[in-house]
Motif scaffolding. Structure first.
Motif, PDB file in Angstrom:
ATOM      1  N   ARG A 139       0.878  -1.155   0.068  1.00  7.52           N
ATOM      2  CA  ARG A 139      -0.010  -0.065  -0.057  1.00  7.52           C
ATOM      3  C   ARG A 139       0.883   1.323   0.120  1.00  7.52           C
ATOM      4  N   GLN A 140       2.116   1.260   0.739  1.00  6.33           N
ATOM      5  CA  GLN A 140       2.948   2.441   0.799  1.00  6.33           C
ATOM      6  C   GLN A 140       3.716   2.523  -0.478  1.00  6.33           C
ATOM      7  N   ALA A 141       4.168   1.408  -0.812  1.00  7.71           N
ATOM      8  CA  ALA A 141       5.245   1.306  -1.887  1.00  7.71           C
ATOM      9  C   ALA A 141       4.622   0.474  -3.138  1.00  7.71           C
ATOM     10  N   ASP A 142       5.066  -0.666  -3.199  1.00  4.90           N
ATOM     11  CA  ASP A 142       4.565  -1.805  -4.280  1.00  4.90           C
ATOM     12  C   ASP A 142       4.797  -3.110  -3.552  1.00  4.90           C
ATOM     13  N   ALA A 143       3.979  -3.904  -4.289  1.00  2.00           N
ATOM     14  CA  ALA A 143       4.292  -5.292  -3.693  1.00  2.00           C
ATOM     15  C   ALA A 143       5.620  -5.853  -4.461  1.00  2.00           C
ATOM     16  N   PRO A 144       6.098  -6.785  -3.858  1.00  6.02           N
ATOM     17  CA  PRO A 144       7.337  -7.427  -4.336  1.00  6.02           C
ATOM     18  C   PRO A 144       6.813  -8.261  -5.829  1.00  6.02           C
ATOM     19  N   ARG A 145       7.887  -8.159  -6.967  1.00  5.94           N
ATOM     20  CA  ARG A 145       7.525  -8.675  -8.064  1.00  5.94           C
ATOM     21  C   ARG A 145       8.279  -9.938  -8.047  1.00  5.94           C
ATOM     22  N   TRP A 146       9.269  -9.986  -7.028  1.00 11.78           N
ATOM     23  CA  TRP A 146       9.988 -11.221  -6.969  1.00 11.78           C
ATOM     24  C   TRP A 146      10.612 -11.567  -5.801  1.00 11.78           C
ATOM     25  N   ASN A 147      11.429 -12.368  -5.556  1.00 10.31           N
ATOM     26  CA  ASN A 147      12.220 -12.462  -4.219  1.00 10.31           C
ATOM     27  C   ASN A 147      13.309 -11.543  -3.732  1.00 10.31           C
ATOM     28  N   PHE A 148      13.695 -11.271  -2.452  1.00 11.74           N
ATOM     29  CA  PHE A 148      14.540 -10.299  -2.513  1.00 11.74           C
ATOM     30  C   PHE A 148      14.201  -8.795  -2.709  1.00 11.74           C
ATOM     31  N   HIS A 149      12.796  -8.365  -2.656  1.00  8.32           N
ATOM     32  CA  HIS A 149      12.431  -7.028  -2.611  1.00  8.32           C
ATOM     33  C   HIS A 149      12.717  -6.616  -1.531  1.00  8.32           C
ATOM     34  N   LYS A 150      13.449  -5.401  -1.162  1.00  6.86           N
ATOM     35  CA  LYS A 150      13.875  -4.762   0.007  1.00  6.86           C
ATOM     36  C   LYS A 150      12.860  -3.364   0.341  1.00  6.86           C
ATOM     37  N   TYR A 151      12.596  -3.308   1.372  1.00  3.12           N
ATOM     38  CA  TYR A 151      11.941  -2.122   1.881  1.00  3.12           C
ATOM     39  C   TYR A 151      12.748  -1.466   3.027  1.00  3.12           C
ATOM     40  N   VAL A 152      12.925  -0.157   2.927  1.00  2.00           N
ATOM     41  CA  VAL A 152      13.459   0.661   3.774  1.00  2.00           C
ATOM     42  C   VAL A 152      12.523   1.364   4.577  1.00  2.00           C
ATOM     43  N   VAL A 153      12.217   0.872   6.102  1.00  2.00           N
ATOM     44  CA  VAL A 153      11.108   1.698   6.883  1.00  2.00           C
ATOM     45  C   VAL A 153      11.670   2.313   7.857  1.00  2.00           C
ATOM     46  N   ASP A 154      11.289   3.744   7.864  1.00  2.00           N
ATOM     47  CA  ASP A 154      11.798   4.732   8.975  1.00  2.00           C
ATOM     48  C   ASP A 154      11.361   4.292  10.450  1.00  2.00           C
ATOM     49  N   ARG A 155      11.426   4.989  11.447  1.00  2.00           N
ATOM     50  CA  ARG A 155      11.024   4.715  12.805  1.00  2.00           C
ATOM     51  C   ARG A 155       9.501   4.784  13.225  1.00  2.00           C
ATOM     52  N   GLU A 156       9.006   5.298  12.206  1.00  2.00           N
ATOM     53  CA  GLU A 156       7.538   5.774  12.177  1.00  2.00           C
ATOM     54  C   GLU A 156       6.478   4.762  11.530  1.00  2.00           C
ATOM     55  N   GLY A 157       7.211   3.861  10.649  1.00  2.00           N
ATOM     56  CA  GLY A 157       6.573   2.902  10.040  1.00  2.00           C
ATOM     57  C   GLY A 157       6.479   3.305   8.506  1.00  2.00           C
ATOM     58  N   ARG A 158       7.141   4.269   8.043  1.00  2.00           N
ATOM     59  CA  ARG A 158       6.971   4.685   6.515  1.00  2.00           C
ATOM     60  C   ARG A 158       7.991   3.972   5.643  1.00  2.00           C
ATOM     61  N   VAL A 159       7.517   3.518   4.465  1.00  2.66           N
ATOM     62  CA  VAL A 159       8.575   2.843   3.701  1.00  2.66           C
ATOM     63  C   VAL A 159       9.068   4.280   2.982  1.00  2.66           C
ATOM     64  N   VAL A 160      10.390   4.295   2.913  1.00  2.00           N
ATOM     65  CA  VAL A 160      11.182   5.541   2.560  1.00  2.00           C
ATOM     66  C   VAL A 160      11.668   5.279   1.229  1.00  2.00           C
ATOM     67  N   ALA A 161      12.035   3.889   1.097  1.00  4.10           N
ATOM     68  CA  ALA A 161      12.594   3.487  -0.086  1.00  4.10           C
ATOM     69  C   ALA A 161      12.148   1.835  -0.347  1.00  4.10           C
ATOM     70  N   HIS A 162      12.348   1.541  -1.504  1.00  7.27           N
ATOM     71  CA  HIS A 162      12.210   0.132  -1.598  1.00  7.27           C
ATOM     72  C   HIS A 162      12.827  -0.212  -2.931  1.00  7.27           C
ATOM     73  N   PHE A 163      13.353  -1.299  -3.141  1.00  5.56           N
ATOM     74  CA  PHE A 163      14.429  -1.894  -4.053  1.00  5.56           C
ATOM     75  C   PHE A 163      13.980  -3.320  -4.781  1.00  5.56           C
ATOM     76  N   PRO A 164      13.840  -3.352  -5.888  1.00  8.39           N
ATOM     77  CA  PRO A 164      13.757  -4.756  -6.451  1.00  8.39           C
ATOM     78  C   PRO A 164      14.937  -5.625  -6.291  1.00  8.39           C
ATOM     79  N   SER A 165      14.871  -7.099  -6.887  1.00 12.61           N
ATOM     80  CA  SER A 165      15.663  -7.934  -6.240  1.00 12.61           C
ATOM     81  C   SER A 165      17.048  -7.462  -7.045  1.00 12.61           C
ATOM     82  N   ARG A 166      17.071  -6.941  -8.092  1.00  4.50           N
ATOM     83  CA  ARG A 166      18.218  -6.679  -8.836  1.00  4.50           C
ATOM     84  C   ARG A 166      19.319  -5.888  -8.129  1.00  4.50           C
TER      85      ARG A 166
END
Length: 182
Positions: A139-166
């Motif tokens: 909801r905040q970013a994007d659903a993973p499209r593959w394994n090893f999708h990475k979500y960086v979440v701040d202390r407030e619970g907000r996704v500040v960045a997300h990165f695909p597997s590659r």
């Protein structure tokens, strides 16, 4: 009415307020769960363990071309744990590359790659079967499209960045996002 007056009126409308609220993190969706540790009888209260902490949340798989990223994730854990970062792994079979046996998943993580960060029992990460944690991340970013999708979440619970597997754990972009929440 001028364009700037219309934009101001729109900005003050209830619709915009609803949009602003919708972008706020749903902390209950992220943290109000108890989940078992990988291949263990221990149950972890995620709110007690992770709420208010900077997080790197990753959906993982034992039999994937990206499985070697466990080593890089462990390096991130070791590099940033003293600054408060919690690396959190959630195995998932959503992409048909997770071991059928939790013991095998644990062997891959703990023995093959020396993982010491938190790994939990397999959960769904996409679609209707997604665990509420991953529904909130999507909801905040994007659903993973593959394994090893990475979500960086701040202390407030907000996704500040997300990165695909590659994008590997050693990428400067990922490390920069992590350093931004510490």
């Amino acid at each position: 009415m001028s364009l700037s007056a219309r934009l101001l009126a729109l900005a003050l409308s209830p619709l915009c307020a609803a949009v602003a609220v919708a972008t706020e993190p749903d902390r209950s969706a992220l943290f109000e769960h108890e989940i078992g540790r990988l291949h263990s009888s221990e149950i972890v209260n995620l709110q007690e363990r992770f709420q208010g902490e900077p997080l790197l949340i990753v959906n993982t798989a034992s039999h994937c071309g990206y499985t070697d990223q466990f080593g890089g994730l462990e390096r991130l854990h070791r590099d940033y744990r003293d600054q408060g970062l919690k690396v959190v792994g959630f195995p998932s079979h959503d992409f048909n590359q997770e071991a059928d046996d939790e013991a095998e998943t644990a062997r891959v993580c703990f023995q093959n790659f020396g993982v010491t960060f938190d790994m939990f029992r397999p959960i769904g990460v996409r679609g209707h079967d997604a665990h509420p944690i991953f529904r909130e991340l999507a909801r905040q970013a994007d659903a993973p499209r593959w394994n090893f999708h990475k979500y960086v979440v701040d202390r407030e619970g907000r996704v500040v960045a997300h990165f695909p597997s590659r994008v590997g754990p050693d990428s400067g972009e990922l490390r920069g996002a992590i350093e931004g929440i510490l």
